[in-house]
Write a protein that holds these residues in place. Sequence first.
Motif, short mmCIF file in Angstrom:
data_model
loop_
_atom_site.label_atom_id
_atom_site.label_comp_id
_atom_site.label_asym_id
_atom_site.label_seq_id
_atom_site.Cartn_x
_atom_site.Cartn_y
_atom_site.Cartn_z
N ARG A 49 -11.19 5.40 -1.54
CA ARG A 49 -12.03 5.19 -2.74
C ARG A 49 -12.12 6.46 -3.56
O ARG A 49 -12.02 6.42 -4.80
CB ARG A 49 -13.45 4.76 -2.33
CG ARG A 49 -13.60 3.30 -2.07
CD ARG A 49 -15.05 2.85 -2.01
NE ARG A 49 -15.90 3.67 -1.18
CZ ARG A 49 -16.03 3.56 0.13
NH1 ARG A 49 -15.36 2.62 0.77
NH2 ARG A 49 -16.83 4.35 0.80
N LYS A 50 -12.29 7.59 -2.92
CA LYS A 50 -12.38 8.88 -3.61
C LYS A 50 -11.11 9.15 -4.43
O LYS A 50 -11.17 9.52 -5.60
CB LYS A 50 -12.61 9.99 -2.60
CG LYS A 50 -12.70 11.37 -3.19
CD LYS A 50 -12.91 12.38 -2.07
CE LYS A 50 -12.72 13.79 -2.57
NZ LYS A 50 -12.80 14.78 -1.49
N GLN A 51 -9.96 8.94 -3.80
CA GLN A 51 -8.70 9.18 -4.50
C GLN A 51 -8.48 8.18 -5.63
O GLN A 51 -8.00 8.56 -6.71
CB GLN A 51 -7.55 9.13 -3.50
CG GLN A 51 -7.54 10.32 -2.56
CD GLN A 51 -6.38 10.28 -1.58
OE1 GLN A 51 -5.35 9.66 -1.84
NE2 GLN A 51 -6.56 10.96 -0.46
N MET A 52 -8.82 6.92 -5.40
CA MET A 52 -8.68 5.93 -6.46
C MET A 52 -9.61 6.24 -7.63
O MET A 52 -9.22 6.12 -8.79
CB MET A 52 -8.96 4.52 -5.93
CG MET A 52 -7.87 3.99 -5.03
SD MET A 52 -6.25 3.89 -5.83
CE MET A 52 -6.58 2.69 -7.10
N ASN A 53 -10.84 6.64 -7.34
CA ASN A 53 -11.80 6.97 -8.40
C ASN A 53 -11.33 8.18 -9.20
O ASN A 53 -11.56 8.24 -10.41
CB ASN A 53 -13.19 7.21 -7.82
CG ASN A 53 -13.85 5.93 -7.39
OD1 ASN A 53 -13.58 4.86 -7.91
ND2 ASN A 53 -14.73 6.02 -6.40
N ALA A 54 -10.66 9.12 -8.56
CA ALA A 54 -10.15 10.29 -9.26
C ALA A 54 -9.01 9.90 -10.21
O ALA A 54 -8.92 10.42 -11.33
CB ALA A 54 -9.68 11.35 -8.27
N LYS A 55 -8.16 8.99 -9.77
CA LYS A 55 -7.01 8.59 -10.58
C LYS A 55 -7.34 7.49 -11.58
O LYS A 55 -6.73 7.42 -12.65
CB LYS A 55 -5.87 8.12 -9.67
CG LYS A 55 -5.27 9.23 -8.85
CD LYS A 55 -4.14 8.74 -8.00
CE LYS A 55 -3.57 9.88 -7.21
NZ LYS A 55 -2.39 9.50 -6.45
N GLY A 73 -13.22 -0.31 -10.33
CA GLY A 73 -14.13 -0.45 -9.20
C GLY A 73 -13.35 -0.68 -7.92
O GLY A 73 -12.33 -1.37 -7.92
N VAL A 74 -13.82 -0.09 -6.84
CA VAL A 74 -13.15 -0.22 -5.55
C VAL A 74 -14.16 -0.66 -4.50
O VAL A 74 -15.19 -0.03 -4.33
CB VAL A 74 -12.50 1.11 -5.11
CG1 VAL A 74 -11.82 0.96 -3.75
CG2 VAL A 74 -11.50 1.60 -6.14
N GLU A 75 -13.87 -1.77 -3.83
CA GLU A 75 -14.66 -2.24 -2.71
C GLU A 75 -13.78 -2.22 -1.48
O GLU A 75 -12.57 -2.48 -1.57
CB GLU A 75 -15.17 -3.66 -2.98
CG GLU A 75 -16.14 -3.75 -4.14
CD GLU A 75 -16.67 -5.15 -4.31
OE1 GLU A 75 -16.84 -5.86 -3.30
OE2 GLU A 75 -16.91 -5.52 -5.47
N THR A 76 -14.38 -1.90 -0.34
CA THR A 76 -13.58 -1.79 0.89
C THR A 76 -14.23 -2.60 2.00
O THR A 76 -15.44 -2.80 2.03
CB THR A 76 -13.46 -0.32 1.34
OG1 THR A 76 -14.75 0.24 1.51
CG2 THR A 76 -12.66 0.49 0.32
N GLY A 77 -13.39 -3.05 2.92
CA GLY A 77 -13.90 -3.84 4.04
C GLY A 77 -13.03 -3.67 5.27
O GLY A 77 -11.93 -3.12 5.22
N LEU A 78 -13.57 -4.14 6.38
CA LEU A 78 -12.87 -4.11 7.67
C LEU A 78 -12.88 -5.52 8.23
O LEU A 78 -13.95 -6.11 8.43
CB LEU A 78 -13.57 -3.13 8.62
CG LEU A 78 -12.97 -2.98 10.01
CD1 LEU A 78 -11.51 -2.51 9.94
CD2 LEU A 78 -13.81 -2.01 10.83
N MET A 79 -11.70 -6.09 8.45
CA MET A 79 -11.59 -7.46 8.91
C MET A 79 -11.38 -7.51 10.42
O MET A 79 -10.52 -6.82 10.97
CB MET A 79 -10.42 -8.17 8.23
CG MET A 79 -10.34 -9.64 8.58
SD MET A 79 -9.14 -10.57 7.60
CE MET A 79 -7.61 -9.79 8.05
#
Length: 66
Positions: free
Chosen positions: A39-45, A50-56
């Motif tokens: 998320r940090k790297q995506m937000n910088a670029k 918006g970035v959401e993350t999950g664990l399946m």
Amino acid sequence: MIAIDHRDCAAAKIAYGAEKVANPKIETETHRAALAEFRKQMNAKHPNLGVETGLMALNGRIEMLA
């Protein structure tokens, strides 16, 4: 963007070591840290994306991670 990791991931075991995925609690924290960095790297670029993350889980249940 939605990024989802999955439990019992052989690549995570290779990348972080068996001890970092040894039990569900440790595994969750390992994925949480990896996805936070993503998320940090995506937000910088792409600051407007918006970035959401999950664990399946293997049963298909997704836990969203902040």
